[in-house]
Design an enzyme around this catalytic site. Structure first.
Site, mmCIF file in Angstrom:
data_model
loop_
_atom_site.group_PDB
_atom_site.id
_atom_site.type_symbol
_atom_site.label_atom_id
_atom_site.label_comp_id
_atom_site.label_asym_id
_atom_site.label_seq_id
_atom_site.Cartn_x
_atom_site.Cartn_y
_atom_site.Cartn_z
ATOM 1 N N ASN A 395 0.900 -1.225 -0.165
ATOM 2 C CA ASN A 395 -0.104 0.049 -0.006
ATOM 3 C C ASN A 395 0.807 1.303 -0.015
ATOM 4 O OD1 ASN A 395 -1.881 1.995 0.461
ATOM 5 N ND2 ASN A 395 -2.930 0.993 2.100
ATOM 6 N N ASP A 396 1.434 1.506 1.239
ATOM 7 C CA ASP A 396 2.048 2.784 1.252
ATOM 8 C C ASP A 396 3.361 2.899 0.247
ATOM 9 O OD1 ASP A 396 0.612 3.594 3.309
ATOM 10 O OD2 ASP A 396 2.359 2.719 4.855
ATOM 11 N N VAL A 397 4.121 1.541 0.019
ATOM 12 C CA VAL A 397 5.150 1.901 -1.072
ATOM 13 C C VAL A 397 4.960 2.029 -2.647
ATOM 14 C CG1 VAL A 397 6.408 0.238 0.427
ATOM 15 C CG2 VAL A 397 5.153 -0.830 -1.406
ATOM 16 N N VAL A 398 3.446 2.040 -2.648
ATOM 17 C CA VAL A 398 2.883 2.387 -4.246
ATOM 18 C C VAL A 398 2.203 3.845 -4.223
ATOM 19 C CG1 VAL A 398 3.273 -0.186 -5.089
ATOM 20 C CG2 VAL A 398 1.134 0.819 -3.963
ATOM 21 N N SER A 436 1.110 3.522 7.516
ATOM 22 C CA SER A 436 1.102 4.900 7.852
ATOM 23 C C SER A 436 -0.071 5.603 8.408
ATOM 24 C CB SER A 436 1.806 5.480 6.856
ATOM 25 O OG SER A 436 1.023 5.514 5.817
#
Lengths: 470, 97
Positions: A395-398, A436
């Site tokens: 999620n956060d990394v994209v 996050s």
């Protein structure tokens, strides 16, 4: 001249050989082809160091030492055999803690010896003992707490309380004052015990406010500490072997810590002291404007068609995939796609797992060949030419907000640029925000297609559907 | 005679430089094995533990030393074995079972 005159020099030379083997071993760990050999070389180095030490004329207590070594070996071997690859961060955390504890115990043991034998403890000795107890103690309890958190025995959420930092700082000052007192009065064992207690407490307090998403940083940092603890014990004993090895591990841990911080675009201080990811902070950020936008959903048949008829597919695995134990299904999907002539690659974000390089190990366990795994810098320029990016449990990394939205808490974090691919398929359990707590606008883009469901179920269905394509 | 503390410091700083040089070149793919492998190396505390535990007469020092030997051995053996287990899995092409 007899044999025993040469022994001290012989032991030192043995240590030199061992240190050399450690360095060569670490160097060989630099390529997947030679890494296994490198590990073996380092292990031989350790054996040389142990044998050299046993030749020391002061070491006489052979029976008990043998018992201790056999006991430790048995426990270590069983742990290494049994541990699941997903649990590797806990395992490393636990081992860090044991190493740190051993170093601290060495320093405490030395202190006790001085207490019994010499009436005057040299200043340098007192200072190094204090340092060794401090670093070793923090490493021990910090690692144990990290282990307990990662194992899920207590909540992975940051634990905070009022006056946390003033309290920690006053504790540190108490430690410094206590150290000063011990230096002026080295035989005061009450003060020494107090210093041990404070060190152990500091380790707990240091890890307590750090959240689950930040564990890669903590594990790396504790790894570094375990090395520094060994170095400190080396200063206590004036033993170069300990100093060198500890320094190697210390620098390795620091490098990994830096890489992890960079991958999250946060400073080390921010990771340690900000209790990032505590839910309350970002509630408002998550709430805004998510209701009125539309998601495009597809089912697994449509997804299979898109994947099967693509020329190139990049799979972006996140920790959600590992939690769902979907690695093997993912690999099977890749096999089926390759059968249809699709070019399949994996894009690995540095913080995709729970420790540096964790995702690579998890995929390797599922027999994914390592040349198919691409680091962020290598794969990002290629996304323009990718037909389908398949995001599984990440999620956060994209999240493109890291590039565009200055007000986002993850702004500036390097991401995998899946939104540049022709299409993006996101496999996701539900619409929860990432670690996050930040909303992901990628999901609402026109070329993003959502495929809801558990990672393992969805990927298995994709495999079945792709199998029917020809 | 130079203070052993200074000698130690020289050795420490130089070894740190070597560590930085060698480890900076290791690719992200291998960072977990690197960590568990270097973790095993930090079990070098076993050398200190052996020296402390070496006395033939029982004392608190010896007991602490032996405890340290057990912990450090777990660290060393567990670390190297688990690293080997992981590295075994890194393959170029899959071998069909």
């Amino acid at each position: 001249m007899n044999f025993s005159d040469f022994l001290p020099s012989g032991i030192e030379l043995g240590y030199l050989v061992a240190a050399g083997l450690f360095i060569v071993g670490l160097k060989k760990l630099g390529s997947p082809a030679s890494a296994r050999q490198g590990n073996l070389v380092a292990a031989i180095g350790m054996l040389v160091a142990i044998v050299a030490t046993l030749l020391n004329q002061g070491v006489l207590n052979y029976q008990m030492i043998l018992v201790a070594i056999l006991l430790g070996s048995a426990i270590g071997a069983v742990m290494a055999q049994r541990v699941e690859m997903t649990a590797m961060p806990q395992m490393v955390g636990l081992l860090n803690g044991f190493g740190g504890a051993a170093s601290a115990l060495v320093a405490v043991g030395e202190y006790w010896r001085y207490m019994q034998q010499v009436d005057n403890i040299p200043l340098s000795e007192t200072v190094t003992i204090i340092l060794s107890v401090l670093i070793g103690g923090i490493t021990f309890t910090g690692s144990m707490l990290a282990f307990v958190k990662l194992q899920g025995l207590i909540t992975g959420q940051p634990i905070t309380y009022g006056f946390q930092q003033p309290f920690n700082i006053s504790l540190l000052i108490t430690f410094l004052v206590g150290s000063g007192l011990l230096i002026t009065d080295p035989h005061n064992s009450e003060i020494f015990l107090g210093l041990i207690a404070i060190s152990l407490l500091l380790g707990v307090l240091f890890v307590l406010p750090i959240g689950g998403a930040d564990t890669p940083v903590v594990i790396s940092l504790l790894n570094s500490f375990s090395g520094l603890a060994a170095s400190a014990a080396g200063f206590v004993l004036s033993n170069n072997m300990l100093i060198i090895s500890g320094a190697l591990v210390g620098s390795s841990g620091i490098i990994l810590t830096q890489i992890m911080c960079k991958a999250m675009n946060r400073s080390l201080g921010n990771v340690l002291f900000s209790a990032f990811g505590s839910a309350k902070k970002f509630e408002d950020a998550a709430a805004e404007g998510s209701q009125d936008r539309t998601l495009h959903t597809i089912d697994t048949e449509e997804g299979a068609m898109m994947l099967g008829y693509a020329r190139s597919v990049v799979i972006v695995p996140g920790y959600g995939m590992a939690v769902a134990q979907a690695q093997h299904a993912v690999r099977e999907l890749a096999d089926q796609l390759e059968r249809l002539g699709v070019d399949v690659k994996y894009a690995i974000h540095p913080v995709a797992g729970r420790m540096p390089g964790h995702m690579n190990v998890l995929l390797a366990e599922a027999n994914v060949p390592y040349p198919q795994l691409y680091d962020m810098e290598d794969i990002n320029p290629e996304f323009d030419r990718v037909d389908v990016a398949l995001v599984i449990g990440a999620n956060d990394v994209v999240n493109p907000a890291a590039r565009t939205n200055q007000s986002s808490p993850i702004y500036g974090m390097p991401i995998l640029e899946v939104d540049k691919a022709q299409h993006t398929i996101v496999v996701k359990r539900g619409m929860n925000a990432g670690f996050s707590g930040v909303e992901n606008e990628l999901f609402y883009k026109d070329k993003t297609l959502m495929l809801f469901g558990g990672a393992k179920d969805v990927v298995s269905l994709l495999v079945t559907a792709v199998k029917e394509l020809n | 005679m130079i203070d052993p503390l200074i000698t130690g410091l020289v050795v420490f700083v130089l070894a740190t430089f070597i560590g930085f040089e060698v480890i900076n070149k290791i690719p992200p793919t291998l960072h977990t094995p690197l960590m568990s492998g270097s973790n095993a190396i930090s079990g070098i505390a076993i050398v200190g533990a052996l020296l402390v535990a070496g006395d033939k007469n029982w004392s608190l020092t010896v007991i602490l030393g032996l405890l340290a030997v057990v912990l450090a051995t777990i660290n060393v053996v567990g670390g190297f074995l688990v690293t080997d287990r992981m590295l075994q899995m890194f393959k170029k092409k899959d071998v069909k079972a």
